[in-house]
Design a protein around this motif. Structure first.
Motif, PDB file in Angstrom:
ATOM      1  N   SER A   1      49.159  19.914  65.060  1.00 25.56           N
ATOM      2  CA  SER A   1      49.649  20.270  63.731  1.00 25.56           C
ATOM      3  C   SER A   1      48.804  19.641  62.635  1.00 25.56           C
ATOM      4  CB  SER A   1      51.101  19.806  63.571  1.00 25.56           C
ATOM      5  OG  SER A   1      51.159  18.383  63.629  1.00 25.56           O
TER       6      SER A   1
ATOM      7  N   VAL B   1      53.127  20.770  58.947  1.00 26.79           N
ATOM      8  CA  VAL B   1      53.062  22.139  59.477  1.00 26.79           C
ATOM      9  C   VAL B   1      51.673  22.676  59.185  1.00 26.79           C
ATOM     10  CG1 VAL B   1      53.965  24.476  59.257  1.00 26.79           C
ATOM     11  CG2 VAL B   1      55.527  22.538  59.170  1.00 26.79           C
TER      12      VAL B   1
ATOM     13  N   GLU C   1      54.425  29.325  65.079  1.00 26.87           N
ATOM     14  CA  GLU C   1      54.307  27.889  65.329  1.00 26.87           C
ATOM     15  C   GLU C   1      54.856  27.671  66.735  1.00 26.87           C
ATOM     16  OE1 GLU C   1      53.053  25.054  63.866  1.00 26.87           O
ATOM     17  OE2 GLU C   1      53.717  24.307  65.797  1.00 26.87           O
TER      18      GLU C   1
ATOM     19  N   ASN D   1      46.086  27.963  63.128  1.00 27.26           N
ATOM     20  CA  ASN D   1      47.036  27.849  62.011  1.00 27.26           C
ATOM     21  C   ASN D   1      46.549  26.846  60.967  1.00 27.26           C
ATOM     22  OD1 ASN D   1      48.633  29.674  63.354  1.00 27.26           O
ATOM     23  ND2 ASN D   1      50.219  28.210  63.960  1.00 27.26           N
TER      24      ASN D   1
END
Lengths: 180, 180, 180
Positions: A20, A172, B135, B158
């Motif tokens: 992350s 995130v 996610e 991401n």
């Protein structure tokens, strides 16, 4: 133990999932807290090639992003003692609590005593301390009992440190959500 | 490649878990960006009945919520080329990057080259582009190495797109948390 | 059914992962909503020792943190009826929707009818209702089809109640992120 209950305003807890960007975010917080050298307290133990590679990659990322100045300390089990041994004025990063918890469980150590020692060491410091931890409880219930027990311990540890930390960031995709 | 590093202010990344409502949220963002037709770039490949049913259900949801005007393009692998072929002024939705990554890995394609082509195509557009991604890193460490490798790749993708996107929304139970 | 579509302003949905502190947060919301007695609607069924232990621990935590005043109701399946049977002016906690959904699926009950009854019972209340639910969709896609189907149902249930609730909190390490 009055110090064991109060807010640790110089502590930041950085939570996030796998890949992350939580380590990178935490490193930036420590570098931004003041000039180096900074203490990097590594809890990882390399049991296999995959882990060795991951550790090496993290170290390379760290050295690539920082202007140097990181002082690495290995503390797979005795985390509180390792933190207590660092100069109290040196900004410090622990990466990560969840691997440390894994090590304690695999080594059949006393988890409660370990957490008490960690909190006492953090409370005795003056400089910023940034702690990285994994959030692992947002998937389907795992099939095996050991994974469920680990998930419970990890969640409890995160709750306890989040309650005491001055700041909590949930990461995130590399970006922080400020939770506290 | 200066365009490869700058902010892509017209790009929104919509992140979320399975059945979090991220597709519906992303569709609403595209519809709200201007009048149709809107481009719907679908990356899903139907390998089995479960997948075929899921694709059909998503399409039905889309047609039920929009006043029509969606132009569907299938791009399971060559996503950058598919985006580049759309009119630059047409609002566009990519659903989703994580399935596309799966397709690249299963097809043994060059992931880095694919991401470069994706970013170049997005940088060349004028109209809003909304990208949906899963996610997947917030559960327990998966047992098998392939799942761990996939989780790492998905997390890196991401992070990279979140760093470049103008907006990032994290969806929980259909509701957005604005991360950026 | 006009009441089935409107906002239920007295309802709060508390979402979070395993051991995220969501039950504790929800209990504090109910206690803060007014003086007891408060209704605690428990959906858990103890199929094995692990579950029995977890239920007993939750109950002990509840009694330790509250000044008493909790009235426990067991509602593993007929949740709407159990809520409807409580005094409409009594603050109420449902812990948790995800276990209730599990019970419905294992018991082969009509899920849609169950959710309709739940929403009707909530709409008929005047006092605050706090609903706890698990977020389970943020890990890797599960290997088995039943787990995937459950994950989809849980996500849909969360979306539906989040759309209707007046407030939605997402809990990370015991701390709320206000989503709505």
């Amino acid at each position: 133990m009055s110090t064991a209950d109060g807010l640790l305003s110089s502590v930041t807890l950085v939570l996030g999932g796998a890949r992350s960007g939580k380590s990178r975010h935490a490193e930036a917080l420590v570098r931004g807290a003041g000039p180096g050298p900074w203490a990097y307290v590594a809890t990882a133990q390399a049991f296999d090639d995959e882990m060795r590679e991951r550790i090496a990659r993290h170290r390379a990322d760290r050295e690539a992003t920082g202007p140097g100045g990181w002082r690495t300390v290995e503390a797979p089990l005795d985390l509180g003692a390792a933190i207590a041994a660092e100069p109290a004025a040196r900004p410090l990063l622990v990466d990560c609590l969840t691997l440390w918890l894994t090590n304690l469980m695999l080594g059949q150590r006393d988890i409660a005593a370990g957490i008490d020692a960690l909190e006492a060491a953090l409370a005795a410091r003056g400089a910023p301390s940034v702690l990285v931890a994994n959030e692992v409880g947002l998937g389907i219930v795992p099939d095996n009992a050991l994974a469920r027990a680990f998930r419970d311990e990890a969640g409890r540890l995160n709750q306890r440190l989040a309650a005491r930390a001055g700041r909590v960031h949930f990461i995130v995709a590399g970006l922080p959500i400020v939770v506290k």
